[in-house]
Motif scaffolding. Structure first.
Motif, PDB file in Angstrom:
ATOM      1  N   THR A  65      10.612  40.425 -11.384  1.00 13.36           N
ATOM      2  CA  THR A  65      10.828  38.869 -11.792  1.00 13.36           C
ATOM      3  C   THR A  65      12.328  38.618 -11.930  1.00 13.36           C
ATOM      4  O   THR A  65      12.847  37.660 -11.196  1.00 13.36           O
ATOM      5  CB  THR A  65       9.932  38.225 -12.832  1.00 13.36           C
ATOM      6  N   VAL A  66      13.032  39.430 -12.634  1.00 12.26           N
ATOM      7  CA  VAL A  66      14.643  39.227 -12.998  1.00 12.26           C
ATOM      8  C   VAL A  66      15.117  39.627 -11.744  1.00 12.26           C
ATOM      9  O   VAL A  66      16.277  38.807 -11.558  1.00 12.26           O
ATOM     10  CB  VAL A  66      14.784  40.284 -14.452  1.00 12.26           C
ATOM     11  N   GLY A  67      14.756  40.478 -11.100  1.00 14.17           N
ATOM     12  CA  GLY A  67      15.551  40.762  -9.900  1.00 14.17           C
ATOM     13  C   GLY A  67      15.452  39.812  -8.511  1.00 14.17           C
ATOM     14  O   GLY A  67      16.480  39.395  -8.396  1.00 14.17           O
ATOM     15  N   ARG A  68      14.285  39.066  -8.659  1.00  9.15           N
ATOM     16  CA  ARG A  68      14.127  38.109  -7.881  1.00  9.15           C
ATOM     17  C   ARG A  68      15.033  36.913  -8.447  1.00  9.15           C
ATOM     18  O   ARG A  68      15.595  36.022  -7.527  1.00  9.15           O
ATOM     19  CB  ARG A  68      12.624  37.585  -7.933  1.00  9.15           C
ATOM     20  N   TYR A  69      15.043  36.677  -9.633  1.00 10.03           N
ATOM     21  CA  TYR A  69      15.826  35.479 -10.230  1.00 10.03           C
ATOM     22  C   TYR A  69      17.195  35.715  -9.770  1.00 10.03           C
ATOM     23  O   TYR A  69      18.091  34.749  -9.628  1.00 10.03           O
ATOM     24  CB  TYR A  69      15.709  35.479 -11.579  1.00 10.03           C
ATOM     25  N   LEU A  70      17.921  36.901  -9.918  1.00  9.40           N
ATOM     26  CA  LEU A  70      19.228  37.219  -9.733  1.00  9.40           C
ATOM     27  C   LEU A  70      19.610  37.085  -8.247  1.00  9.40           C
ATOM     28  O   LEU A  70      20.679  36.456  -8.073  1.00  9.40           O
ATOM     29  CB  LEU A  70      19.639  38.680 -10.142  1.00  9.40           C
ATOM     30  N   ARG A  71      18.817  37.387  -7.302  1.00  8.43           N
ATOM     31  CA  ARG A  71      18.889  37.219  -6.003  1.00  8.43           C
ATOM     32  C   ARG A  71      18.853  35.755  -5.681  1.00  8.43           C
ATOM     33  O   ARG A  71      19.716  35.048  -4.482  1.00  8.43           O
ATOM     34  CB  ARG A  71      17.843  37.851  -5.234  1.00  8.43           C
ATOM     35  N   HIS A  72      18.053  34.799  -6.143  1.00 14.18           N
ATOM     36  CA  HIS A  72      18.028  33.629  -6.064  1.00 14.18           C
ATOM     37  C   HIS A  72      19.143  32.972  -6.331  1.00 14.18           C
ATOM     38  O   HIS A  72      20.027  31.910  -6.073  1.00 14.18           O
ATOM     39  CB  HIS A  72      16.713  32.868  -6.579  1.00 14.18           C
ATOM     40  N   THR A  73      19.803  33.148  -7.673  1.00 13.38           N
ATOM     41  CA  THR A  73      21.055  32.585  -8.009  1.00 13.38           C
ATOM     42  C   THR A  73      22.253  32.923  -7.349  1.00 13.38           C
ATOM     43  O   THR A  73      23.032  32.113  -7.085  1.00 13.38           O
ATOM     44  CB  THR A  73      21.230  33.031  -9.619  1.00 13.38           C
ATOM     45  N   ARG A  74      22.268  34.060  -6.922  1.00 22.22           N
ATOM     46  CA  ARG A  74      23.346  34.609  -5.727  1.00 22.22           C
ATOM     47  C   ARG A  74      23.244  33.803  -4.654  1.00 22.22           C
ATOM     48  O   ARG A  74      24.265  33.495  -4.285  1.00 22.22           O
ATOM     49  CB  ARG A  74      23.377  36.133  -5.628  1.00 22.22           C
ATOM     50  N   SER A  75      22.128  33.549  -4.150  1.00 19.42           N
ATOM     51  CA  SER A  75      21.972  32.845  -2.684  1.00 19.42           C
ATOM     52  C   SER A  75      22.533  31.329  -3.012  1.00 19.42           C
ATOM     53  O   SER A  75      22.997  30.634  -2.156  1.00 19.42           O
ATOM     54  CB  SER A  75      20.748  32.966  -2.439  1.00 19.42           C
ATOM     55  N   ASP A  76      22.222  30.997  -4.299  1.00 16.30           N
ATOM     56  CA  ASP A  76      22.558  29.384  -4.441  1.00 16.30           C
ATOM     57  C   ASP A  76      24.235  29.296  -4.866  1.00 16.30           C
ATOM     58  O   ASP A  76      24.669  28.373  -4.103  1.00 16.30           O
ATOM     59  CB  ASP A  76      21.775  28.840  -5.662  1.00 16.30           C
ATOM     60  N   GLN A  77      24.626  30.226  -5.262  1.00 15.79           N
ATOM     61  CA  GLN A  77      25.981  30.232  -5.535  1.00 15.79           C
ATOM     62  C   GLN A  77      26.870  30.306  -4.280  1.00 15.79           C
ATOM     63  O   GLN A  77      27.722  29.426  -4.092  1.00 15.79           O
ATOM     64  CB  GLN A  77      26.470  31.485  -6.579  1.00 15.79           C
ATOM     65  N   SER A  78      26.380  31.232  -3.307  1.00 11.30           N
ATOM     66  CA  SER A  78      27.041  31.390  -2.067  1.00 11.30           C
ATOM     67  C   SER A  78      26.973  30.163  -1.007  1.00 11.30           C
ATOM     68  O   SER A  78      27.684  29.895  -0.521  1.00 11.30           O
ATOM     69  CB  SER A  78      26.307  32.550  -1.242  1.00 11.30           C
ATOM     70  N   HIS A  79      25.695  29.499  -1.401  1.00  8.17           N
ATOM     71  CA  HIS A  79      25.565  28.385  -0.640  1.00  8.17           C
ATOM     72  C   HIS A  79      26.290  27.190  -1.019  1.00  8.17           C
ATOM     73  O   HIS A  79      26.596  26.358  -0.071  1.00  8.17           O
ATOM     74  CB  HIS A  79      23.956  27.828  -0.446  1.00  8.17           C
TER      75      HIS A  79
END
Length: 206
Positions: A65-79
Motif C-alpha cells: 500500500t505504501v509503495g502504491r502511494y509513492l508511485r501515485h504521488t510521483r505520477s501526480d508530481q510529474s503530471h
C-alpha cells in the motif's frame, strides 16, 4: 447526560492524555477496519504515539500500500510539474489587483493636487479648462448648500423668537383674552327694569 464539547488543544495532564490516546486510537483502528471491509478499500494506517511507539493497520500489505502511494504521488508530481500551482494563480491575481488599485490611488492624488492648484505645469489648455469648469460646478453646489443652510437657520431663529414672545406675554392679557367673549352676554342680562314701587302689590299693578 449531554457530553461537553471537547476543546481541540493538547491535554496537559499526562494520565488523561494517555487515556484519550488509547480510546481514540482504538476507535480509529476500528473505523479503518470497517471502511476496508464495507467499502472494499485498500487502506493503510500508521500511528506513532508521543513516546514513539508504532501502531499500524493495513487491509492487505503495508509495504504494498505504501509503495502504491509513492508511485501515485510521483505520477501526480510529474503530471503537474509544468503547470503552475493553484496558489500561484491566486497570488498573481492579488498582485494584479494591487497594481490596479495603486494606479487608481496615484490618479486620485494627481487630481487632488490639481484641484488645489498644484502640479499644473504639465497640464494642457484643455485640461486646465476642464479643471476650471469642474471647480465652477463645485463652487455652485457649495453656494447652493450655503444658502439652504442659511434659510434653515433663519427659520429656526424665527421659531425660537415666536416661542419667547409667547412666554413673555403677561397673565393679565391672557385673562382678558379668555373673559372678553362673555362680556357681551353679561351686559345684555343687566338690561332689566329696576323701578322701585312702595306699597301693597295691588297699588303696584295700578
Amino acid at each position: 447526560m449531554v457530553r461537553g464539547k471537547t476543546q481541540m488543544r493538547r491535554i496537559e495532564n499526562a494520565t488523561s492524555r494517555q487515556v484519550t490516546f488509547s480510546k481514540r486510537r482504538n476507535g480509529l483502528l476500528k473505523k479503518a477496519f470497517e471502511l476496508s471491509v464495507l467499502c472494499d478499500a485498500e487502506l493503510a494506517l500508521i500511528i506513532f504515539s508521543s513516546r514513539g511507539k508504532l501502531y499500524e493497520f493495513s487491509s492487505s500489505s503495508m509495504q504494498a500500500t505504501v509503495g502504491r502511494y509513492l508511485r501515485h504521488t510521483r505520477s501526480d508530481q510529474s503530471h503537474h510539474l509544468d503547470q503552475p500551482l493553484p496558489h500561484q494563480h491566486d497570488l498573481q491575481a492579488v498582485q494584479n489587483e494591487a497594481a490596479s488599485l495603486l494606479k487608481e490611488i496615484e490618479s486620485v492624488e494627481v487630481s487632488k493636487r490639481k484641484l488645489l492648484g498644484e502640479s499644473l505645469g504639465t497640464s494642457s489648455y484643455e485640461e486646465l479648462q476642464q479643471l476650471e469648469q469642474q471647480l465652477e460646478r463645485s463652487l455652485s453646489h457649495i453656494r447652493a448648500r450655503k444658502h439652504e443652510v442659511y434659510r434653515e437657520q433663519i427659520e429656526q431663529l424665527k421659531e425660537k423668537y415666536d416661542v419667547e414672545e409667547e412666554r413673555q406675554q403677561s397673565p393679565t392679557q391672557i385673562q382678558l383674552a379668555e373673559v372678553s367673549p362673555n362680556y357681551g352676554e353679561s351686559s345684555s342680562i343687566s338690561d332689566v327694569e329696576t323701578d322701585l314701587f312702595i306699597g301693597p302689590p295691588k297699588s303696584r299693578s295700578k
